[in-house]
Design a protein around this motif. Sequence first.
Motif, PDB file in Angstrom:
ATOM      1  N   GLY A 105      35.083  42.424  39.769  1.00  7.06           N
ATOM      2  CA  GLY A 105      36.241  42.956  39.078  1.00  7.06           C
ATOM      3  C   GLY A 105      37.470  42.102  39.275  1.00  7.06           C
ATOM      4  O   GLY A 105      37.457  41.095  39.979  1.00  7.06           O
TER       5      GLY A 105
ATOM      6  N   GLN B 105      31.059  44.900  36.255  1.00  6.06           N
ATOM      7  CA  GLN B 105      31.165  46.354  36.195  1.00  6.06           C
ATOM      8  C   GLN B 105      32.314  46.920  37.018  1.00  6.06           C
ATOM      9  O   GLN B 105      32.691  48.084  36.815  1.00  6.06           O
ATOM     10  N   GLU B 106      32.884  46.148  37.931  1.00  9.74           N
ATOM     11  CA  GLU B 106      33.989  46.664  38.741  1.00  9.74           C
ATOM     12  C   GLU B 106      35.299  46.709  37.969  1.00  9.74           C
ATOM     13  O   GLU B 106      36.294  47.236  38.453  1.00  9.74           O
ATOM     14  N   GLY B 107      35.312  46.154  36.764  1.00  8.70           N
ATOM     15  CA  GLY B 107      36.433  46.370  35.871  1.00  8.70           C
ATOM     16  C   GLY B 107      37.636  45.482  36.114  1.00  8.70           C
ATOM     17  O   GLY B 107      37.610  44.539  36.904  1.00  8.70           O
TER      18      GLY B 107
ATOM     19  N   SER C 231      32.297  44.521  31.745  1.00 10.39           N
ATOM     20  CA  SER C 231      31.200  45.484  31.800  1.00 10.39           C
ATOM     21  C   SER C 231      31.649  46.824  32.369  1.00 10.39           C
ATOM     22  O   SER C 231      30.867  47.775  32.404  1.00 10.39           O
ATOM     23  N   GLY C 232      32.902  46.895  32.815  1.00  8.39           N
ATOM     24  CA  GLY C 232      33.433  48.128  33.377  1.00  8.39           C
ATOM     25  C   GLY C 232      34.656  48.607  32.611  1.00  8.39           C
ATOM     26  O   GLY C 232      34.793  48.378  31.413  1.00  8.39           O
ATOM     27  N   THR C 233      35.549  49.257  33.317  1.00  5.84           N
ATOM     28  CA  THR C 233      36.814  49.730  32.756  1.00  5.84           C
ATOM     29  C   THR C 233      37.837  48.609  32.812  1.00  5.84           C
ATOM     30  O   THR C 233      37.820  47.784  33.718  1.00  5.84           O
TER      31      THR C 233
ATOM     32  N   GLY D 201      33.310  50.025  29.384  1.00  7.02           N
ATOM     33  CA  GLY D 201      33.888  51.264  29.880  1.00  7.02           C
ATOM     34  C   GLY D 201      35.134  51.632  29.099  1.00  7.02           C
ATOM     35  O   GLY D 201      35.308  51.271  27.936  1.00  7.02           O
TER      36      GLY D 201
END
Length: 450
Positions: A302, A327-329, A370-372, A392
């Motif tokens: 992230g 994914q950790e955004g 892949s995340g927020t 996200g």
Amino acid sequence: LKSAGATALESGGAVSVIGSVESGADLTVIAENDFGFGTATVAGTAILTSNTGSISGTSIESAADLTAVAESNIVFGTATVAGTATLTSNTGSINGTNLTATGAVLKAGTGIGDVAVFPISVEALSATTTSGSIHIENDRAGDVAVSRLSAVNGDVRFRQQTAGSLRVDSVAVNGGDALIDLAAADDAALTVTNLASVELMTVRSSGSVALNGAIRLVGPDAAGEAGLNVEAGSTIAMTSGATISTQGSHARFVADGDISLTGISAGAGVVSVVSRTGSLLDSGEVRTDVQTSAMRIQVSGGVGRLGQGVDDALEVHTPVLSLVSGQEGVNILNSRAVEIGVVGARVQAVDFSGGSQAVSDADQAGLVSSGTAVLRTTAGDVVISETVDVEGGLKLAAGDRLVLNADLEAASASLRAVNEVIIGADVSISALGTLIIDSASGAVTMDASS
């Protein structure tokens, strides 16, 4: 020449010992001109002086300290010293095939290891020149401390070959480039503090890199490829309060693990960050983390920290941003207007063998996560010129206007502006969940083709 006790030689001219010198205690030699010898074995302290000439020998062993002071060159084939080796060449150079000591203090007029790389094995080192380069390779295992590396009109190239930690307290280069390389394969930890007046600077470790104090470069070169290149096999971390000023040249950080930054001022230079398995994090809350003309971020984790009860944004000041994260955004707070666009980076990396070679991070477009993802500006527009693709939730918050000139896709999206939201021509906005478009004090306008 052999003595069971202390040995003292003094000459108003040169001193030359063709064979060996063996002293049962201390050895003191004072020569007005050159001092040369074959081998020297000293049971105590060795003090060698040449007032107007050079000092040279095939090998010397000292059971205590070694001090050699020459007006011209100092050349030892091998030197093995139980204590500290202090070598001073006022107007010449220092060279040899191997120096082994607990510590070494090297001062030269025209260079250290300027004929060939100077191999040493020491726990502590200080090396300075008044006009020339430093080219040293150290193979001492364990913890090594370098208090100072300083060169005028020359380069500094230092490599640590063995496992352990390396701490470099000060590097100063006037008129050259610098390389600090911890090449050990295992358990390597490199700490560098205070780098000054460098056009090209490479810091490399097979393990971690910690950057402390103030790091200052002299600015861009004619080719536009000068700058700081930091590479690590695990993590890169700037301590809170540390600063990097590139004076308009570039800064590139590449690591396998997390990269933690703060206090970077690149001016017109580009900052590029690549983490193969980790994240880009904020190292301190005292100042802006990164100020640059353009920023390229490519991480598998992230950017900043964002989660339930957590809001630790990476604080930047950049007009152009391109970002890819895992994914950790993403959590970024920009203090000026910003465009999501295309950013690439190219900087010269210093080689240990001499010279440099270009290393590049290819042009990267848009914002992909892949995340927020959260991107806010405290002042100025947010302009989307390249695709935004977030798996996200997405939050864009503009301190002035929000301008969408490229497609945007997210699981859910909050698109807000203080003054106006403008959706340009042929723009697609897709949100599987909630979509909020809001202007606090202005209009929301959308082109008929979008």
